[in-house]
Design an enzyme around this catalytic site. Structure first.
Site, PDB file in Angstrom:
ATOM      1  N   ILE A 159     -24.122  -2.894 -24.140  1.00 15.52           N
ATOM      2  CA  ILE A 159     -23.576  -1.547 -23.973  1.00 15.52           C
ATOM      3  C   ILE A 159     -24.641  -0.500 -24.296  1.00 15.52           C
ATOM      4  CG2 ILE A 159     -21.799   0.079 -24.750  1.00 15.52           C
ATOM      5  CD1 ILE A 159     -19.978  -2.396 -25.249  1.00 15.52           C
ATOM      6  N   THR A 224     -18.574   5.056 -29.847  1.00 10.21           N
ATOM      7  CA  THR A 224     -17.613   4.360 -28.981  1.00 10.21           C
ATOM      8  C   THR A 224     -17.589   2.874 -29.348  1.00 10.21           C
ATOM      9  OG1 THR A 224     -19.268   4.007 -27.245  1.00 10.21           O
ATOM     10  CG2 THR A 224     -17.921   5.981 -27.049  1.00 10.21           C
ATOM     11  N   ARG A 226     -17.154   1.078 -33.212  1.00 11.30           N
ATOM     12  CA  ARG A 226     -16.086   0.819 -34.184  1.00 11.30           C
ATOM     13  C   ARG A 226     -16.074   1.950 -35.205  1.00 11.30           C
ATOM     14  NH1 ARG A 226     -14.466  -2.087 -30.982  1.00 11.30           N
ATOM     15  NH2 ARG A 226     -13.824  -4.286 -31.112  1.00 11.30           N
ATOM     16  N   GLU A 255      -7.390   3.602 -37.198  1.00  7.37           N
ATOM     17  CA  GLU A 255      -6.813   3.822 -35.874  1.00  7.37           C
ATOM     18  C   GLU A 255      -5.352   3.404 -35.921  1.00  7.37           C
ATOM     19  OE1 GLU A 255      -8.996   1.903 -32.736  1.00  7.37           O
ATOM     20  OE2 GLU A 255     -10.864   2.833 -33.373  1.00  7.37           O
ATOM     21  N   HIS A 274      -9.493   5.321 -28.362  1.00  6.11           N
ATOM     22  CA  HIS A 274     -10.089   3.998 -28.119  1.00  6.11           C
ATOM     23  C   HIS A 274      -9.850   3.537 -26.671  1.00  6.11           C
ATOM     24  CE1 HIS A 274     -11.534   0.159 -30.367  1.00  6.11           C
ATOM     25  NE2 HIS A 274     -11.963   0.165 -29.123  1.00  6.11           N
TER      26      HIS A 274
END
Ligand code: GLV
Ligand code: GLV
Length: 308
Positions: A159, A224, A226, A255, A274
């Protein structure tokens, strides 16, 4: 020889792969929108040979001990920080994840956040809705140009590299910080910082007060990956006191964030729920990978996409 196995899937999933799994195995899908509470999960999972879990489920020793026949946990995520890998190893339970198929979606979402915060889109949108758009404004809503600025990508995995490639497209000078690099020195040079490391004991609160102090006051931070990578108090202080200029988060700690969480009052902060992998394409492909991991684990074969 194919033996019918029992599988618990902890959420409804998109794509055709689950239906395929159900032709060969006894598949129980948790039907609710919210995750099963831990005690409910333990009893519902107790007879399972395979679990397909979402990142809201904690797969820990307590859950594993409640599932004596368990052979495989297929996590519907690239990250596996919700799974106690050591406890799984100790019990001979294989663990799978869903890499690659969500890389482009997550990198795109990261850029959506970067562009939105750099150009102050949430404020501009709120102004239009509130009737504050009166004319072509020459000095209002000024954002930050990205061309020629320095992008620091923390984490050089799939990523991170995909975010870096997109950064070159926007004319940015791209730097990557990996393990062993001097993070604070790199933070001091960066205009835009984006986090793409897994959550582990060593990356917990990677961005702490000292890290924010190393950053430029005009810098923007994006997460983006954790939530617990960032010390939320230190972030709130930095944004309130002008330590950094803005931030975009697709992940938070905890979250979900409570709608009255003080973090949401901080200026120049954009928070999303998320949604990094939330494209139709990525989510269907994640289902396919998770199901392939389950099929392999139930057959006693090596998983195609094991946890790292
Ligand atoms: C989502 O956050 C994932 O790890 O896939
Ligand atoms: C995830 O796939 C990563 O390696 O960043």
């Amino acid at each position: 020889m194919r033996v019918m196995a029992r599988v618990l899937v902890t959420r409804r999933l998109t794509g055709p792969a689950l239906a395929r799994l159900a032709t060969a195995h006894d598949v129980d899908v948790w039907p609710a929108e919210l995750p099963p509470p831990p005690a409910v999960l333990r009893s519902r999972a107790a007879p399972a040979h395979g679990l397909l879990t979402v990142l809201t489920e904690r797969v820990d020793a307590e859950l594993l001990d409640a599932c004596p026949d368990l052979r495989v946990v297929a996590n519907y995520a690239v990250g596996t920080d919700n799974v106690d890998l050591e406890a799984c190893r100790a019990r001979g339970v294989a663990v799978g994840r869903t890499p690659d198929v969500l890389t482009a979606a997550t990198a795109d979402l990261t850029w959506a956040l970067i562009l939105a915060v750099a150009r102050r889109l949430p404020e501009a949108l709120a102004a239009v809705r509130a009737g504050h758009w009166q004319t072509f404004e020459t000095t209002r809503w000024l954002g930050t140009g990205l061309d020629g600025k320095t992008l620091l990508v923390v984490g050089a995995g799939r990523i991170g590299r995909a975010v870096a490639r997109r950064g070159e497209g926007f004319g940015m000078v791209v730097e990557t910080a990996g393990r062993g690099d001097d993070l604070h020195a790199a933070l001091a040079r960066a205009d835009v910082v984006t986090l793409h490391v897994p959550l582990t004991d060593t990356t917990h609160h990677l961005l702490d007060q000292a890290a924010f102090e190393a950053m430029k006051p005009e810098a923007l931070l994006f997460n983006t990956a954790r939530g617990p990578l960032v010390d939320r108090e230190a972030l709130a202080d930095a944004l309130r006191e002008g330590g950094i200029a803005g931030a975009g988060l697709d992940v938070t700690d905890p979250e979900p964030l409570h709608p009255e969480d003080p973090l949401l009052e901080v200026p120049n902060l954009l928070v999303l729920p998320h949604v990094g992998s939330a494209t139709r394409e990525a989510r269907a492909a994640m289902t396919e990978l998770a199901v392939r991991n389950l099929e392999a684990g139930l057959a006693g074969e090596p998983l195609p996409h094991p946890a790292a």
